[in-house]
Scaffold this motif. Structure first.
Motif, PDB file in Angstrom:
ATOM      1  N   TYR A   7       0.832  -1.200   0.000  1.00 52.56           N
ATOM      2  CA  TYR A   7       0.000   0.000   0.000  1.00 52.56           C
ATOM      3  C   TYR A   7       0.864   1.246   0.000  1.00 52.56           C
ATOM      4  CZ  TYR A   7      -3.676  -3.069   1.908  1.00 52.56           C
ATOM      5  OH  TYR A   7      -4.578  -4.060   2.134  1.00 52.56           O
ATOM      6  N   CYS A   8       0.406   2.282  -0.711  1.00 51.98           N
ATOM      7  CA  CYS A   8       1.051   3.595  -0.662  1.00 51.98           C
ATOM      8  C   CYS A   8       0.081   4.636  -1.219  1.00 51.98           C
ATOM      9  CB  CYS A   8       2.363   3.607  -1.438  1.00 51.98           C
ATOM     10  SG  CYS A   8       2.181   3.355  -3.215  1.00 51.98           S
ATOM     11  N   GLN A   9       0.437   5.904  -1.069  1.00 51.81           N
ATOM     12  CA  GLN A   9      -0.320   7.012  -1.657  1.00 51.81           C
ATOM     13  C   GLN A   9       0.587   7.687  -2.686  1.00 51.81           C
ATOM     14  OE1 GLN A   9      -1.605   9.262   1.881  1.00 51.81           O
ATOM     15  NE2 GLN A   9      -3.674   8.993   1.130  1.00 51.81           N
ATOM     16  N   PRO A  10       0.685   7.124  -3.885  1.00 56.44           N
ATOM     17  CA  PRO A  10       1.680   7.611  -4.843  1.00 56.44           C
ATOM     18  C   PRO A  10       1.238   8.764  -5.746  1.00 56.44           C
ATOM     19  CG  PRO A  10       0.625   5.698  -5.737  1.00 56.44           C
ATOM     20  CD  PRO A  10       0.032   5.923  -4.356  1.00 56.44           C
ATOM     21  N   PHE A  11      -0.016   9.118  -5.710  1.00 52.63           N
ATOM     22  CA  PHE A  11      -0.518  10.062  -6.694  1.00 52.63           C
ATOM     23  C   PHE A  11      -0.435  11.480  -6.161  1.00 52.63           C
ATOM     24  CE2 PHE A  11      -3.006   6.073  -7.148  1.00 52.63           C
ATOM     25  CZ  PHE A  11      -2.285   5.588  -8.217  1.00 52.63           C
ATOM     26  N   ARG A  12       0.442  12.263  -6.734  1.00 52.90           N
ATOM     27  CA  ARG A  12       0.601  13.649  -6.329  1.00 52.90           C
ATOM     28  C   ARG A  12      -0.715  14.391  -6.516  1.00 52.90           C
ATOM     29  NH1 ARG A  12       5.865  12.596  -9.506  1.00 52.90           N
ATOM     30  NH2 ARG A  12       4.265  11.546 -10.655  1.00 52.90           N
ATOM     31  N   GLY A  13      -1.103  15.112  -5.480  1.00 55.25           N
ATOM     32  CA  GLY A  13      -2.350  15.873  -5.559  1.00 55.25           C
ATOM     33  C   GLY A  13      -3.590  15.038  -5.317  1.00 55.25           C
ATOM     34  N   SER A  14      -3.432  13.799  -4.901  1.00 54.29           N
ATOM     35  CA  SER A  14      -4.568  12.916  -4.656  1.00 54.29           C
ATOM     36  C   SER A  14      -4.324  12.137  -3.365  1.00 54.29           C
ATOM     37  CB  SER A  14      -4.725  11.928  -5.815  1.00 54.29           C
ATOM     38  OG  SER A  14      -5.661  10.935  -5.492  1.00 54.29           O
ATOM     39  N   SER A  15      -5.397  11.857  -2.645  1.00 52.06           N
ATOM     40  CA  SER A  15      -5.266  11.083  -1.410  1.00 52.06           C
ATOM     41  C   SER A  15      -5.575   9.598  -1.627  1.00 52.06           C
ATOM     42  CB  SER A  15      -6.194  11.654  -0.339  1.00 52.06           C
ATOM     43  OG  SER A  15      -7.536  11.543  -0.760  1.00 52.06           O
ATOM     44  N   LEU A  16      -5.735   9.175  -2.880  1.00 54.74           N
ATOM     45  CA  LEU A  16      -6.028   7.767  -3.159  1.00 54.74           C
ATOM     46  C   LEU A  16      -4.936   6.859  -2.605  1.00 54.74           C
ATOM     47  CD1 LEU A  16      -7.285   7.957  -6.853  1.00 54.74           C
ATOM     48  CD2 LEU A  16      -8.663   7.616  -4.801  1.00 54.74           C
ATOM     49  N   ILE A  17      -5.354   5.733  -2.058  1.00 55.55           N
ATOM     50  CA  ILE A  17      -4.423   4.727  -1.553  1.00 55.55           C
ATOM     51  C   ILE A  17      -4.375   3.596  -2.571  1.00 55.55           C
ATOM     52  CG2 ILE A  17      -3.981   3.025   0.258  1.00 55.55           C
ATOM     53  CD1 ILE A  17      -5.367   4.978   2.207  1.00 55.55           C
ATOM     54  N   TYR A  18      -3.172   3.243  -2.979  1.00 53.81           N
ATOM     55  CA  TYR A  18      -3.019   2.222  -3.995  1.00 53.81           C
ATOM     56  C   TYR A  18      -2.599   0.901  -3.374  1.00 53.81           C
ATOM     57  CZ  TYR A  18      -2.880   0.576  -8.646  1.00 53.81           C
ATOM     58  OH  TYR A  18      -3.184  -0.120  -9.779  1.00 53.81           O
ATOM     59  N   ARG A  19      -3.213  -0.193  -3.848  1.00 60.29           N
ATOM     60  CA  ARG A  19      -2.909  -1.550  -3.372  1.00 60.29           C
ATOM     61  C   ARG A  19      -2.392  -2.363  -4.548  1.00 60.29           C
ATOM     62  NH1 ARG A  19      -7.914  -4.770  -1.249  1.00 60.29           N
ATOM     63  NH2 ARG A  19      -7.480  -3.860   0.779  1.00 60.29           N
ATOM     64  N   THR A  20      -1.230  -3.010  -4.367  1.00 60.93           N
ATOM     65  CA  THR A  20      -0.673  -3.916  -5.370  1.00 60.93           C
ATOM     66  C   THR A  20      -0.397  -5.260  -4.702  1.00 60.93           C
ATOM     67  OG1 THR A  20       1.645  -3.330  -5.002  1.00 60.93           O
ATOM     68  CG2 THR A  20       0.417  -1.963  -6.550  1.00 60.93           C
ATOM     69  N   LEU A  21      -0.067  -6.256  -5.486  1.00 64.10           N
ATOM     70  CA  LEU A  21       0.203  -7.595  -4.975  1.00 64.10           C
ATOM     71  C   LEU A  21       1.664  -7.955  -5.214  1.00 64.10           C
ATOM     72  CD1 LEU A  21      -1.008 -10.215  -3.752  1.00 64.10           C
ATOM     73  CD2 LEU A  21      -1.369 -10.999  -6.107  1.00 64.10           C
ATOM     74  N   ALA A  22       2.304  -8.514  -4.195  1.00 63.55           N
ATOM     75  CA  ALA A  22       3.690  -8.972  -4.312  1.00 63.55           C
ATOM     76  C   ALA A  22       3.805 -10.396  -3.787  1.00 63.55           C
ATOM     77  CB  ALA A  22       4.618  -8.053  -3.528  1.00 63.55           C
ATOM     78  N   ARG A  23       4.665 -11.145  -4.409  1.00 65.58           N
ATOM     79  CA  ARG A  23       4.972 -12.506  -3.953  1.00 65.58           C
ATOM     80  C   ARG A  23       6.450 -12.563  -3.607  1.00 65.58           C
ATOM     81  NH1 ARG A  23       6.413 -17.145  -7.642  1.00 65.58           N
ATOM     82  NH2 ARG A  23       6.846 -18.812  -6.184  1.00 65.58           N
ATOM     83  N   PHE A  24       6.765 -12.991  -2.391  1.00 63.66           N
ATOM     84  CA  PHE A  24       8.144 -13.198  -1.956  1.00 63.66           C
ATOM     85  C   PHE A  24       8.393 -14.699  -1.977  1.00 63.66           C
ATOM     86  CE2 PHE A  24       8.292  -9.254   1.073  1.00 63.66           C
ATOM     87  CZ  PHE A  24       7.940  -8.434   0.023  1.00 63.66           C
ATOM     88  N   TYR A  25       9.472 -15.128  -2.624  1.00 64.47           N
ATOM     89  CA  TYR A  25       9.747 -16.555  -2.738  1.00 64.47           C
ATOM     90  C   TYR A  25      11.254 -16.808  -2.720  1.00 64.47           C
ATOM     91  CZ  TYR A  25      10.667 -15.395  -7.631  1.00 64.47           C
ATOM     92  OH  TYR A  25      11.177 -14.837  -8.784  1.00 64.47           O
ATOM     93  N   GLU A  26      11.624 -18.038  -2.353  1.00 69.76           N
ATOM     94  CA  GLU A  26      13.029 -18.424  -2.301  1.00 69.76           C
ATOM     95  C   GLU A  26      13.414 -19.159  -3.574  1.00 69.76           C
ATOM     96  OE1 GLU A  26      14.774 -19.702   1.615  1.00 69.76           O
ATOM     97  OE2 GLU A  26      12.619 -20.015   1.997  1.00 69.76           O
ATOM     98  N   GLU A  27      14.639 -18.856  -4.037  1.00 71.95           N
ATOM     99  CA  GLU A  27      15.188 -19.543  -5.198  1.00 71.95           C
ATOM    100  C   GLU A  27      16.702 -19.514  -5.081  1.00 71.95           C
ATOM    101  OE1 GLU A  27      15.197 -18.418  -9.775  1.00 71.95           O
ATOM    102  OE2 GLU A  27      13.198 -19.067  -9.108  1.00 71.95           O
TER     103      GLU A  27
END
Length: 163
Positions: A7-27
């Motif tokens: 989660y973050c608020q990346p949009f300058r001039g906007s209070s929208l909160i953005y959600r993305t998906l990440a996968r952490f894995y071992e290799e």
């Protein structure tokens, strides 16, 4: 190791909160990551899907995450996170510093949060939840809202994570 919402608020001039998906894995004794960002409209002058790949390592009880955007390779990010509750790893709060994916390629820093989802999840269902949210949305917890706010207190002289 597992899946996280970022989660973050990346949009300058906007209070929208953005959600993305990440996968952490071992290799091969490395902790790696793959991530997906979804943009549901053209408001941000970005492709509808951006994919990232990177590496994660620990340092001084902190999680360090470095990734780059895979298609154009014009976006690079580093995140530094620590647990908001040292008895649990559900949330990790931190800062993300990087080069934006849009045409400006600005250097920016945001407060950010990782929310642990588990080792096995319904990836399609999680991806459907990845988008921009109004900060008042019931789908965004009060904890996340507080931790991603980029506002500075009147006396603050440095930009630090919130927990």
């Amino acid at each position: 190791v597992g899946y996280y919402f970022y989660y973050c608020q990346p949009f300058r001039g906007s209070s929208l909160i953005y959600r993305t998906l990440a996968r952490f894995y071992e290799e091969v004794d490395l902790l790696l990551t793959k991530g997906v960002e979804r943009y549901l409209n053209d408001d941000f002058n970005l492709p509808r899907v951006l994919k990232h790949e990177g590496v994660i390592y620990g340092m001084a009880d902190r999680l360090v995450w470095v990734e780059r955007e895979m298609m154009a390779g014009a976006s690079l990010w580093q995140g530094l996170f620590y647990p908001s509750d040292f008895n649990s790893v559900r949330y990790l709060s931190g800062l993300s510093l990087g080069i934006t994916s849009d045409g400006a390629h600005d250097i920016v820093c945001y407060r950010s949060v990782l929310e642990y989802l588990g080792k096995r999840i319904d990836v399609k269902a999680a991806l459907r939840q990845c988008r921009a949210y109004d900060p008042g949305s019931p789908e965004i917890s009060q904890h996340v809202r507080n931790c991603v706010s980029n506002e500075q207190a009147g006396s603050a002289d440095v930009f630090m994570p919130r927990y």
